[in-house]
Design an enzyme around this catalytic site. Sequence first.
Site, PDB file in Angstrom:
ATOM      1  N   TYR A  82       0.827  -1.203   0.000  1.00 29.60           N
ATOM      2  CA  TYR A  82       0.000   0.000   0.000  1.00 29.60           C
ATOM      3  C   TYR A  82       0.865   1.259   0.000  1.00 29.60           C
ATOM      4  CZ  TYR A  82      -3.554   3.343   1.602  1.00 29.60           C
ATOM      5  OH  TYR A  82      -4.394   4.430   1.722  1.00 29.60           O
ATOM      6  N   LYS A  94       1.026   4.158  -2.898  1.00 30.70           N
ATOM      7  CA  LYS A  94       0.685   5.561  -2.648  1.00 30.70           C
ATOM      8  C   LYS A  94       1.883   6.483  -2.858  1.00 30.70           C
ATOM      9  CE  LYS A  94      -3.670   5.040  -1.703  1.00 30.70           C
ATOM     10  NZ  LYS A  94      -4.708   5.594  -2.599  1.00 30.70           N
TER      11      LYS A  94
END
Length: 249
Positions: free
Chosen positions: A154, A158
Amino acid sequence: MKRFEKRVALVTGAASGIGQATAQRLAAEGARVAAVDIQPEGLAQTVEAARAAGAEAEGFACDISDEKSVCATVDAVVARFGELHVLCNVAGILRWDHAHQIKLDDWNRIIGVNLTGTFLMCREAIPHLVQTKGCIVNLASTAALAAHPWTAAYSASKGGVLSLTYTLALEYGKQGVRVNAACPGAIKTPMRKTFQLPEGADPKLLERIMPFNGFAPADDAANLIVFLASDEARHITGTAVRVDGGMLM
């Protein structure tokens, strides 16, 4: 306020959480809303709420990690509304694992939705946004700015969204397209409800990323996204803005 009258806004992840709150806020401010998600029930609820607020709204089922699905969706949105002024890339997925235990399929899925999906939506929308001098707001995360435990995939996705944001802002700035990123943290979303410490994880690591005033509603993140998409932010591009209750201070 009616900052988005006569403007068309496409919002991904619109079936729940920050995406849903963003779509509803844009609708309340006069936008014609293209709500995009892979979850039909939540998508229908978002469209119903937008129409109840007096907005013109339509739902579009789309897997943003699939190139053909994205191309068809953006074409359908422009065919339905005639133009595009705002793209809000909010859709994303998250899971928690020890980095040494992440399965490649899980890594690829998170990168595929969060980063590749954001890129595909931007790629297809930019030609239309150049015509309208429109803007893009990408949803990054505090995980792109500082270490978060158990979120290697993740966080990497990002971080990529953040770099993509900066690149697009520079590349298309002279053509009148603004590109910014919102970096939420400690927001109440469906993602938070799925949180479970990986086996053997040290819960004290969470103390490094706790906000002062607890978790905020999705509206708080949506407010920032909508501001960045508005003319009030016309002199803001190529930047990332945190909305995290001070968790990275």
